[in-house]
Design an enzyme around this catalytic site. Structure first.
Site, PDB file in Angstrom:
ATOM      1  N   GLU A   1      -5.088   2.058   2.791  1.00 14.70           N
ATOM      2  CA  GLU A   1      -4.997   0.889   3.671  1.00 14.70           C
ATOM      3  C   GLU A   1      -5.130   1.293   5.121  1.00 14.70           C
ATOM      4  OE1 GLU A   1      -2.878  -2.082   6.273  1.00 14.70           O
ATOM      5  OE2 GLU A   1      -2.474   0.055   5.951  1.00 14.70           O
TER       6      GLU A   1
ATOM      7  N   HIS B   1       0.840  -1.209   0.000  1.00 14.83           N
ATOM      8  CA  HIS B   1       0.000   0.000   0.000  1.00 14.83           C
ATOM      9  C   HIS B   1       0.870   1.253   0.000  1.00 14.83           C
ATOM     10  CE1 HIS B   1       0.364   1.174   4.337  1.00 14.83           C
ATOM     11  NE2 HIS B   1       0.381  -0.113   4.584  1.00 14.83           N
TER      12      HIS B   1
ATOM     13  N   HIS C   1       4.188   3.401  13.330  1.00 20.81           N
ATOM     14  CA  HIS C   1       3.368   4.606  13.163  1.00 20.81           C
ATOM     15  C   HIS C   1       3.968   5.811  13.888  1.00 20.81           C
ATOM     16  CE1 HIS C   1      -0.669   2.590  11.809  1.00 20.81           C
ATOM     17  NE2 HIS C   1       0.362   2.249  11.069  1.00 20.81           N
TER      18      HIS C   1
ATOM     19  N   ASP D   1       6.363   2.043   6.942  1.00 20.53           N
ATOM     20  CA  ASP D   1       5.057   1.428   6.699  1.00 20.53           C
ATOM     21  C   ASP D   1       4.302   2.302   5.703  1.00 20.53           C
ATOM     22  OD1 ASP D   1       2.591   0.164   6.856  1.00 20.53           O
ATOM     23  OD2 ASP D   1       2.139   0.885   8.884  1.00 20.53           O
TER      24      ASP D   1
END
Length: 375
Positions: free
Chosen positions: A223, A79, A342, A191
């Site tokens: 995503e 993604h 994150h 990510d």
């Protein structure tokens, strides 16, 4: 005597290629819903190494490479979007209120530098001067609703003149930092830009003569906010099976009971979440035959894989929606471990990324050699 010896050109390794693509990708702003710059880069990167590349109206990138003979349709996906913020309102005094997009922790907010829009307009998430904080305030974590961004403006008009408007994407400012061990990279949006880089490298290395069937390299949007792009593409393509590439939190830090809660280590190879779920939202259990493919190719490539389950731990991937798209898609997941999920300091080991590439390349090269019957 003249020295006629020539300096040999530097050999570019797979890790070097992944590193360079990752460096370019993480420099881009691509919060869910605002992935245009990332999508543009990916389309340009894949165009010269694919038979066809198209971008649908939602921003999903679909690259196609045809093999030497008839065979199954295999989809390898990652993604493009990252977690971040967006402009909620521009206040009369020139400060900016913002909303979160995706899983952004309030602990990360105060005192951070940010970039606003793909032009990277600089801003600061303000923090009350330490000298003026009460003991209670110094222990508090402010919510995003109580925070603000300072762009050095004195009025709403000055902010608007910078080109900032409601809904604009915001990301944490983050440099591409190599650790003392150069295989360790820390920055924002590992990510899932690391797997976008891996997918580009896969298409660069794989030749039509290497495999049968058709390879679809897919990079999905949105995503981080509900696996939305995976549903769109899975319904449109209906591949025979798929390999989803994503990242996974590494549990090898002092604040996690690694072996009990999250047995994933940085530098010990790709991870394969056999089963994962977010209660009430998503569930994935990889297909048994696709798991066999991962096991066989990891053994053949001499790459260690870290198998685990993460049910009820708020971890999922595009696989959850992709598995039930169309008439149902058999799939597996290969995840690149990364610490500090994150955050603007996510940490990845390029050796793990190289392992992901070796396994998925082997699966593509063996496309069609295994039936997909469930029993």
């Amino acid at each position: 005597m003249m020295n006629h010896s020539k300096t040999l050109p530097e050999v570019t390794t797979t890790k070097d290629s992944i590193r360079e693509k990752l460096k370019q990708l993480v420099s881009l702003v691509g919060v869910s819903g605002s992935e245009q710059e990332v999508v543009k880069f990916l389309k340009e990167s894949l165009s010269s190494i694919s038979d066809e590349v198209k971008v649908d109206n939602s921003g999903n990138v679909i690259a196609v490479k045809h093999g030497m003979a008839a065979g199954p349709k295999i989809m390898v996906s990652a993604h493009s979007d990252e977690i971040g913020l967006c402009v909620k309102n521009i206040l009369p005094d020139g400060y900016i209120a913002f909303d979160k997009i995706g899983g952004v922790s309030d602990q990360l907010l105060q005192g951070r530098k940010v970039w606003i829009t793909n032009k990277k307009i600089p801003g600061i998430i303000g923090i009350k001067a330490g000298h003026m904080q009460t003991p209670e305030e110094s222990r508090q974590v402010k919510s995003s609703q109580d925070c603000y961004i300072d762009v050095g403006a004195a009025s709403r008009k000055q902010v608007e003149e910078m080109g900032i408007k409601i809904g604009d994407a915001i990301v944490f400012q983050s440099d591409f930092m190599e650790m003392h061990n150069k295989d360790l990279i820390s920055c924002k949006s590992i990510d899932n830009r690391i797997n976008c880089a891996i997918l580009i490298e896969l298409f660069s290395q794989i030749k039509a003569s290497d495999f049968a069937g058709t390879l679809y390299g897919v990079i999905t949007v949105q995503e981080e906010v509900g696996l939305r792009g995976a549903t769109m593409v899975g319904n449109a393509l209906e591949p025979d099976y798929a390999i989803v590439l994503d990242t996974i939190p590494a549990g090898d830090t002092p604040d996690i009971d690694t072996e009990k809660s999250l047995p994933v280590y940085l530098g010990k190879g790709p991870a394969c979440p056999v089963s994962d779920s977010v209660p009430g939202m998503a569930f994935t259990h990889i297909h048994p035959k696709v798991r066999e493919m991962i096991e066989e190719q990891s053994e053949q490539a001499d790459v260690q894989v870290q198998y685990l389950t993460l049910n009820g731990d708020a971890y999922t991937t595009d696989a959850a929606n992709l598995a039930v798209a169309g008439k149902g898609i058999p799939l597996g997941v290969l995840a690149t471990p990364r610490r500090y999920s994150h955050s603007p300091v996510e940490l990845v080991n390029l050796n793990d990324a190289d392992g992901v590439l070796k396994i998925v390349k082997g699966i593509v090269e063996a496309n069609g050699n295994k039936d997909l019957n469930f029993i």
